[in-house]
Scaffold this active site. Structure first.
Site, PDB file in Angstrom:
ATOM      1  N   ASP A 108      -9.161  -5.679   2.867  1.00  0.00           N
ATOM      2  CA  ASP A 108      -7.824  -6.242   2.992  1.00  0.00           C
ATOM      3  C   ASP A 108      -7.882  -7.744   2.683  1.00  0.00           C
ATOM      4  O   ASP A 108      -8.802  -8.436   3.127  1.00  0.00           O
ATOM      5  CB  ASP A 108      -7.340  -6.009   4.428  1.00  0.00           C
ATOM      6  CG  ASP A 108      -5.903  -6.397   4.639  1.00  0.00           C
ATOM      7  OD1 ASP A 108      -5.041  -5.753   4.021  1.00  0.00           O
ATOM      8  OD2 ASP A 108      -5.643  -7.337   5.422  1.00  0.00           O
ATOM      9  N   GLU A 146      -8.067  -6.247  -2.115  1.00  0.00           N
ATOM     10  CA  GLU A 146      -6.894  -6.978  -2.574  1.00  0.00           C
ATOM     11  C   GLU A 146      -7.363  -8.353  -3.026  1.00  0.00           C
ATOM     12  O   GLU A 146      -7.795  -9.158  -2.195  1.00  0.00           O
ATOM     13  CB  GLU A 146      -5.889  -7.142  -1.431  1.00  0.00           C
ATOM     14  CG  GLU A 146      -5.225  -5.862  -0.986  1.00  0.00           C
ATOM     15  CD  GLU A 146      -4.199  -6.107   0.123  1.00  0.00           C
ATOM     16  OE1 GLU A 146      -3.061  -5.649  -0.026  1.00  0.00           O
ATOM     17  OE2 GLU A 146      -4.528  -6.759   1.123  1.00  0.00           O
TER      18      GLU A 146
END
Ligand code: CA
Length: 668
Positions: A347, A376
């Protein structure tokens, strides 16, 4: 990602990393690299070792119970200044007992903490538990292994939340919302369609990506009858599973055992398990276990001492500091070793530095070369970490064996994520052809793609297709169904279904690794809610009656996974191969917008087919394309797909491609 809309803008301008007085304090901290941090049991007894270099005193409390009662013993700990750790021992194994640490710093006793390395915890994760991890292994665990992955482009990712998959009454699953849901074979929907693990096998994905499954903060494990839903991007204990996904969060061994049983069941079905990890921030600031063990160290702060917040969740961690760097590396290693996890999705990965991510991938490779790491490649706010050090998608070529999500393809195909009504290439919006092409070539350098005309990144940032994960939707933002309903409002549902097929055809035929959001194969929706992180099951759970209603869509998705698996041309492994074998046809997008046509030539990547022609028509009207003459098999046409090309034959010439559809042809 998180509790706020992710900011997919990248490289937020920031001052370069200046070592302020505040931060340089941490450089002098001694670090500890041993693998016995916090609690170990051996034949001499139970040993505690907490890293807390600036503490004045530390004690460890021992409890009989995981959440109530007073300690039966409180042991003072002894400081070793050379490595900053505090130790204490008890001359017997304390299996079945619980412990917390308490740190005194700057004259003040901080609150109790289970530490940062608790591998088992009591209900709600407030106390660490002492259990024999061997006792949690399911039968056959020693021989358990996930699928072997030769190239990451062979992976097909299915992103799912435990509750989404099983909570709906139509799921036919007994252990609703639990790890055990995926251990149940033979489950069917009300109408008799396969659900659960049988559904995953039928669909043909290779890996499930489970949303955060470490112990998170938001769901009250002591009151599960409330059926609270949360995505889980609020980490509390990074090395223990979340209790609400177990059948008994009060027994610390149960969540560990049941998560392993889920992983074993998936491995037995040939499916890998990727875990979403959120080391970039903690649920709490002062109350986080990091802060309660080594105040100030694990998080980044601004020069004025305030909490820096690149996560948009109130804080950000400091992977650029040695002990935090080691923590991340050792934590994923632990999950790979103890739980046989096959991949990690980071993340807000750009909050971490590229060096840490490189070490993560390199260390995991030593455990299992099939482990897939991606993340990400952006932050949700500014960070004191210099942009060139961030694990941004633009920096992916500085990393080895790490992939990033292509927001280029995502936003270009279905329309921008910040504007519900915005359309994309697959729904008739012109001008996005070049950005879609960037996705098709997996952001690698290609002689026919002008990256400057791209909407997001302006240069070929990936050195290899194995650095790119392609998708049109995930748990964040509107799911594909809701996005199509909002942006195509007023059009018949059959157009939306056609656009859904086209959008996923682009994902599954593009170079890179395809990624899909659970339930989109049955046209699942989230009732129009984009940030559904804490919404009830009535918003988030997949209605399995959809599998009957949208059986044709499911069949199409099944065809996409089968086509991709059968044809290595869609899974090239080098940028050079793509530049040589993937050839775009000349189309004037001013005259005929929303039309892309390309060939995969030369038996690309050892494909049995000499040439594959992929034609994508995202316009709301049929469009004609010229295809060279010859004997073509029809693989996909007008919303139908046949992985072996048995939909019919074509002689080429001028062919008409219906609105919102893909035409795929193949030549032997
Ligand atoms: Ca929890």
């Amino acid at each position: 990602m998180a509790w706020v809309l992710p900011l997919c803008a990248v490289g937020v301008a920031s001052p370069s990393w200046a070592q302020s007085d505040y931060d340089s304090r941490f450089i002098s901290y001694p670090t500890y690299g041993g693998n016995d941090l916090e609690m170990t049991v051996d034949k001499e007894g139970t040993h505690f070792r907490l890293w807390s270099p600036k503490a004045e005193e530390v004690v460890v409390n021992l409890y009989d119970n995981g959440h109530t009662g007073s300690p039966f013993s409180t042991l003072p700990m002894k400081f070793d200044a050379a490595n900053g750790t505090w130790t204490a021992s008890v001359a017997k194994p304390l299996y079945g007992k619980f412990y917390t640490f308490r740190v005194k710093q700057d004259g003040k006793w901080l609150n109790e903490t289970p530490g940062v390395w608790a591998k088992a915890v009591g209900v709600n994760g407030k106390r660490a538990a002492i259990i024999d991890l061997n006792s949690t292994d399911p039968e056959g665990w020693n021989n358990d292994k996930g699928p072997e992955v030769k190239n990451f482009s062979d992976v097909i990712v299915y992103e799912m939340h435990h509750r989404d998959l099983s909570m709906h009454p139509s799921s036919g699953i007994a252990n609703k919302g639990k790890f055990l849901a995926l251990t149940e074979e033979g489950t069917v929907s009300t109408a008799g369609e396969k659900t659960g693990i049988d559904h995953l096998k039928e669909l043909g994905i290779t890996h499930v990506h489970i949303l955060p499954s470490y112990d998170y903060n938001s769901v009250d494990e002591a009151n599960l009858w409330q059926n609270t839903y949360n995505w889980g991007y609020d980490p509390q204990n990074y090395n223990a599973p979340e209790g609400s996904y177990s059948t008994n969060p009060s027994n610390p061994a149960v969540r560990v055992k049941e998560m392993k049983e889920m992983i074993k069941a998936l491995h037995d079905a040939g499916i890998g398990v990727i875990m979403d990890v959120v080391y970039n921030h903690t649920a709490e600031n002062e109350g986080s276990n990091f802060e309660l063990t080594a105040p100030g160290y694990y998080h980044r702060h601004r020069n004025d001492g305030s909490w820096s917040d690149a996560s948009g969740c109130g804080n950000e961690t400091a992977s650029d500091r040695k002990q935090m760097h080691d923590y991340i590396v050792n934590s994923v290693k632990y999950w790979a070793d103890e739980y046989h996890i096959d991949g990690f999705r980071f993340d807000l990965m750009a909050i971490h530095d590229t060096e840490t991510m490189n070490d993560v991938a390199a260390e995991l490779k030593k455990i299992n070369p099939s482990i897939f790491v991606y993340g990400e490649g952006w932050t949700a706010g500014d960070s004191p970490l210099a942009p060139e050090r961030r694990a941004l998608k633009e920096n992916v070529s500085k990393m080895k064996d790490i992939a990033v999500f292509s927001d280029d393809l995502r936003d270009a195909v279905k329309g921008h994520y910040t504007d519900a009504s915005d359309r994309g290439f697959a729904t008739g919006k012109p001008g996005l052809e070049e950005t879609v092409k960037i996705g098709i070539v997996a952001a690698t350098p290609h002689p026919q793609v002008d990256f400057k005309k791209g909407n997001n990144s302006k240069f070929p940032y990936a050195a290899s297709p194995e650095m790119i994960v392609n998708y049109v939707s995930c748990h964040d933002d509107l799911c594909l169904t809701d996005k199509l309903r909002k942006s195509m409002a007023g059009e018949p549902e059959e157009n939306m279904l056609a656009a859904a097929k086209l959008a996923q055809t682009i994902v599954f035929t593009s170079q890179g690794t395809p990624f899909m959001f659970a339930g989109e194969e049955v046209f699942r929706d989230k009732k129009g809610v984009h940030n559904s992180y804490n919404q009830p099951d009535s918003i988030n759970a997949i209605d399995w009656n959809n599998k009957t209603k949208y059986r044709d869509l499911f069949n199409y998705y099944q065809g996409l996974t089968a086509l991709r698996k059968a044809h290595p041309a869609f899974r090239m492994t080098t940028a050079e191969d793509i530049a040589r074998n993937l050839v775009f046809d000349k189309i004037d997008s001013k005259k005929t917008p929303n039309l892309i046509s390309y060939s995969l030539k030369n038996h690309a990547n050892g494909d049995e087919w000499k040439e594959i022609k992929v034609i994508l028509n995202g316009a709301s009207t049929p469009q004609d394309v010229k295809v060279k003459g010859g004997k073509w098999k029809i693989v996909a046409s007008d919303g139908k797909i046949s992985p072996d090309g048995s939909l019919g034959t074509s002689e080429g010439g001028t062919l008409t491609v219906p609105a919102y559809s893909a035409l795929i042809l193949a030549q032997e």
